[in-house]
Motif scaffolding. Structure first.
Motif, PDB file in Angstrom:
ATOM      1  N   LEU A   1      -7.795  -4.384 -16.612  1.00 13.98           N
ATOM      2  CA  LEU A   1      -8.008  -3.000 -16.421  1.00 13.98           C
ATOM      3  C   LEU A   1      -8.087  -2.986 -14.777  1.00 13.98           C
ATOM      4  O   LEU A   1      -7.318  -2.196 -14.049  1.00 13.98           O
ATOM      5  N   SER A   2      -8.917  -3.759 -13.999  1.00 11.10           N
ATOM      6  CA  SER A   2      -8.977  -3.814 -12.681  1.00 11.10           C
ATOM      7  C   SER A   2      -7.618  -4.205 -11.853  1.00 11.10           C
ATOM      8  O   SER A   2      -7.136  -3.349 -11.107  1.00 11.10           O
ATOM      9  N   THR A   3      -6.693  -5.039 -12.607  1.00 10.62           N
ATOM     10  CA  THR A   3      -5.363  -5.449 -12.051  1.00 10.62           C
ATOM     11  C   THR A   3      -4.419  -4.233 -12.111  1.00 10.62           C
ATOM     12  O   THR A   3      -3.731  -4.130 -11.355  1.00 10.62           O
ATOM     13  N   GLN A   4      -4.528  -3.785 -13.530  1.00 12.53           N
ATOM     14  CA  GLN A   4      -3.605  -2.502 -13.556  1.00 12.53           C
ATOM     15  C   GLN A   4      -3.792  -1.287 -12.675  1.00 12.53           C
ATOM     16  O   GLN A   4      -3.123  -0.810 -12.099  1.00 12.53           O
ATOM     17  N   PHE A   5      -5.169  -1.241 -12.456  1.00 16.62           N
ATOM     18  CA  PHE A   5      -5.470  -0.299 -11.521  1.00 16.62           C
ATOM     19  C   PHE A   5      -5.130  -0.371 -10.223  1.00 16.62           C
ATOM     20  O   PHE A   5      -4.689   0.717  -9.503  1.00 16.62           O
ATOM     21  N   LEU A   6      -5.409  -1.421  -9.557  1.00 14.34           N
ATOM     22  CA  LEU A   6      -5.307  -1.853  -8.359  1.00 14.34           C
ATOM     23  C   LEU A   6      -3.569  -1.988  -8.081  1.00 14.34           C
ATOM     24  O   LEU A   6      -3.290  -1.950  -6.803  1.00 14.34           O
ATOM     25  N   ASN A   7      -2.885  -2.256  -9.084  1.00  9.31           N
ATOM     26  CA  ASN A   7      -1.374  -1.978  -9.067  1.00  9.31           C
ATOM     27  C   ASN A   7      -0.923  -0.806  -8.827  1.00  9.31           C
ATOM     28  O   ASN A   7       0.124  -0.529  -7.908  1.00  9.31           O
ATOM     29  N   SER A   8      -1.992   0.334  -8.954  1.00  5.77           N
ATOM     30  CA  SER A   8      -1.329   1.809  -8.907  1.00  5.77           C
ATOM     31  C   SER A   8      -2.053   2.364  -7.984  1.00  5.77           C
ATOM     32  O   SER A   8      -1.528   3.280  -7.332  1.00  5.77           O
ATOM     33  N   TYR A   9      -3.220   2.194  -7.610  1.00  3.93           N
ATOM     34  CA  TYR A   9      -4.032   2.788  -6.643  1.00  3.93           C
ATOM     35  C   TYR A   9      -4.556   1.980  -5.506  1.00  3.93           C
ATOM     36  O   TYR A   9      -4.677   0.565  -5.623  1.00  3.93           O
ATOM     37  N   ARG A  10      -5.159   2.479  -4.356  1.00  2.00           N
ATOM     38  CA  ARG A  10      -5.778   1.857  -3.187  1.00  2.00           C
ATOM     39  C   ARG A  10      -7.186   2.481  -2.931  1.00  2.00           C
ATOM     40  O   ARG A  10      -7.380   3.637  -2.839  1.00  2.00           O
TER      41      ARG A  10
ATOM     42  N   GLY B   1       0.050   7.632   1.366  1.00  2.00           N
ATOM     43  CA  GLY B   1      -0.768   7.635   0.092  1.00  2.00           C
ATOM     44  C   GLY B   1      -1.741   8.814   0.127  1.00  2.00           C
ATOM     45  O   GLY B   1      -2.564   8.889   1.345  1.00  2.00           O
ATOM     46  N   GLY B   2      -1.777   9.925  -0.819  1.00  2.00           N
ATOM     47  CA  GLY B   2      -2.570  11.035  -0.609  1.00  2.00           C
ATOM     48  C   GLY B   2      -3.911  10.567  -1.177  1.00  2.00           C
ATOM     49  O   GLY B   2      -4.152   9.699  -1.903  1.00  2.00           O
ATOM     50  N   ILE B   3      -4.965  11.181  -0.465  1.00  2.00           N
ATOM     51  CA  ILE B   3      -6.264  10.922  -0.755  1.00  2.00           C
ATOM     52  C   ILE B   3      -6.823  11.997  -2.142  1.00  2.00           C
ATOM     53  O   ILE B   3      -6.561  13.154  -2.017  1.00  2.00           O
TER      54      ILE B   3
ATOM     55  N   ALA C   1       0.768  -1.202  -0.065  1.00  2.00           N
ATOM     56  CA  ALA C   1       0.117   0.044   0.113  1.00  2.00           C
ATOM     57  C   ALA C   1       0.764   1.047  -0.035  1.00  2.00           C
ATOM     58  O   ALA C   1       0.349   2.311  -0.279  1.00  2.00           O
ATOM     59  N   GLU C   2       2.228   1.219   0.156  1.00  2.00           N
ATOM     60  CA  GLU C   2       3.045   2.211   0.281  1.00  2.00           C
ATOM     61  C   GLU C   2       2.860   3.224  -0.728  1.00  2.00           C
ATOM     62  O   GLU C   2       3.274   2.776  -2.039  1.00  2.00           O
ATOM     63  N   GLY C   3       2.475   4.669  -0.591  1.00  2.00           N
ATOM     64  CA  GLY C   3       2.719   5.621  -1.706  1.00  2.00           C
ATOM     65  C   GLY C   3       1.390   5.239  -2.396  1.00  2.00           C
ATOM     66  O   GLY C   3       1.188   6.222  -3.592  1.00  2.00           O
ATOM     67  N   LYS C   4       0.679   4.459  -2.609  1.00  2.00           N
ATOM     68  CA  LYS C   4      -0.804   4.359  -3.447  1.00  2.00           C
ATOM     69  C   LYS C   4      -1.675   5.545  -2.979  1.00  2.00           C
ATOM     70  O   LYS C   4      -1.940   5.688  -2.159  1.00  2.00           O
ATOM     71  N   PRO C   5      -1.922   6.221  -4.308  1.00  2.00           N
ATOM     72  CA  PRO C   5      -3.101   7.277  -4.140  1.00  2.00           C
ATOM     73  C   PRO C   5      -4.431   6.550  -3.493  1.00  2.00           C
ATOM     74  O   PRO C   5      -4.573   5.465  -4.162  1.00  2.00           O
TER      75      PRO C   5
END
Length: 415
Positions: free
Chosen positions: A249-258, A312-314, A213-217
């Motif tokens: 799409l979901s996999t790519q998204f959750l690799n980058s966002y939380r 991780g910023g909101i 989760a570190e750093g994920k928006p």
């Protein structure tokens, strides 16, 4: 892209970040001041008496002894009519009477139910019926509008039927849905708790992401601040299912966002059959300033702790509700925020990918302490109140919910 701007604005706010800090549950969170302050200290409520009413001479029973019920009284008017009384938990309150009761009969029987509300309150919701686990909308011909209020004609049997303003999704129902449809065997969906409500009911939260989760928006999703607003909850369900569907799409998204998702923020109000408020008699979507109510205090603390702990910023908050028609309540202020172009880009995809769909947007910097302003002025993030119409068809809700989630992921992956 064409968008309608509503003249009447249901929820808005202009927030500035206050200097005051409050220490809660080991986490320092900022209070947020609103231009128009709303008193969210506890207010007395009137509980309905849980009871099964028996009308022996016509062999009919009426009950409110279940979660989500709302029935304050019942008496027999004549040999074919029963008058039902429905009152809010307290006032002042919005003029949207909620009702929910069960009824059955010894033998097949046609009975009329006269609905009565306090003076100044008019009927809003089309009645729905649940028999053998299935919900349907009652035929409009069976609802007679009279000068004294609505009169509902029902064919009763021994099998109890539930009649309600909106489909009932109790806190237990929501918990079952979370475990069966969202968590399942997905190790990237972490079911936790933000704490408990006034009555000690769990406030579930889903922490969704791949890897660290570190750093994920962070994207925050929430619903059921107002108990009867279940069409917004249905959209939330389809939105969340699209996020966890394990597509490319979901996999790519959750690799980058939380994603932090709160499926039921007002479990007390839901189970008590409240028209709008929590167990303290407060509209939770007016408490995003001083956090006097435990539900909002706990949600804000959880979000703030997660953001600080993992750096991780909101960036985005979507609050799912229901009203008379589909509408997105947005903030006018966008320049200088974390996602200044998100709303326009998101709406463009919705109008492109949903046949015959035109986004209904009402943009205003709000003046009261509601969630969309908390995201903007408390977090410098995009905040949107995502409203679904009371009577939007279920298949249309599913399409809008899933498509809007996919569109969100597409837009954010381009950021």
């Amino acid at each position: 892209m064409k968008k309608r701007i509503l003249l009447s604005r249901k929820k808005g706010l202009l927030f500035v970040v206050g200097a005051a800090l409050v220490f809660m549950a080991g986490c320092t969170v900022k209070k947020v001041k609103s231009e128009k302050s709303v008193d969210t200290t506890d207010k007395q409520i009137v509980y309905q008496t849980k009871k099964t009413y028996e009308f022996k001479d016509i062999g009919v029973w009426v009950s409110n002894e279940f979660d989500g019920a709302r029935l304050n009284g019942a008496y027999q008017l004549n040999d074919s009519t029963i008058t039902l009384q429905f009152y809010p938990e307290n006032t002042p309150i919005n003029k949207s009477p909620y009702y929910a009761f069960q009824t059955w009969s010894e033998v097949p029987n046609k009975v009329y139910f006269a609905f009565t509300y306090p003076e100044g309150f008019d009927h809003r919701y089309k009645p729905k019926r649940k028999i053998n686990g299935e919900w349907t909308v009652i035929d409009s011909l069976d609802l007679i509008h009279t000068e004294n209020g609505p009169l509902l004609k029902l064919e009763l049997q021994k099998e109890p039927q539930t009649i309600a303003a909106q489909e009932i999704n109790s806190s237990k129902d929501v918990g079952d849905w979370i475990r069966q449809e969202i968590v399942k065997d997905r190790d990237f969906v972490r079911l936790g708790s933000a704490g408990v409500s006034k009555m000690g009911k769990n406030l579930p939260v889903l922490d969704i992401h791949h890897g660290d989760a570190e750093g994920k928006p962070i994207i925050v999703l929430m619903t059921r601040q107002h108990p009867p607003e279940v069409t917004g909850f249905f959209a939330f369900q389809h939105f969340l299912k699209a996020i966890v569907d394990q597509s490319e799409l979901s996999t790519q998204f959750l690799n980058s966002y939380r994603v932090l998702a709160f499926p039921i923020l007002n479990p007390d109000g839901v189970d008590l059959g409240h028209w709008r408020h929590n167990a303290n008699g407060i509209d939770l979507n007016r408490d995003w300033s001083k956090y006097r109510q435990p539900e909002i205090k706990n949600a804000v603390t959880y979000i703030t702790k997660a953001s600080k702990k993992d750096k991780g910023g909101i960036v985005l908050g979507l609050d799912f509700h229901s009203t008379y028609e589909d509408v997105f309540y947005t903030n006018v202020k966008r320049e200088g925020t974390t996602l200044p172009n998100f709303i326009d880009d998101w709406f463009e995809i919705l109008e492109r990918d949903i046949k015959g769909y035109m986004v209904n947007e009402a943009a205003a910097n709000s003046t009261m302490p509601v969630s969309k302003g908390w995201f903007l002025y408390g977090q410098n993030a995009t905040g949107i109140t995502y409203e679904i119409g009371d009577h939007t068809p279920r298949d249309r809700i599913a399409e809008i919910g899933a498509t809007s989630a996919k569109a969100m992921m597409q837009v954010l992956l381009k950021e």
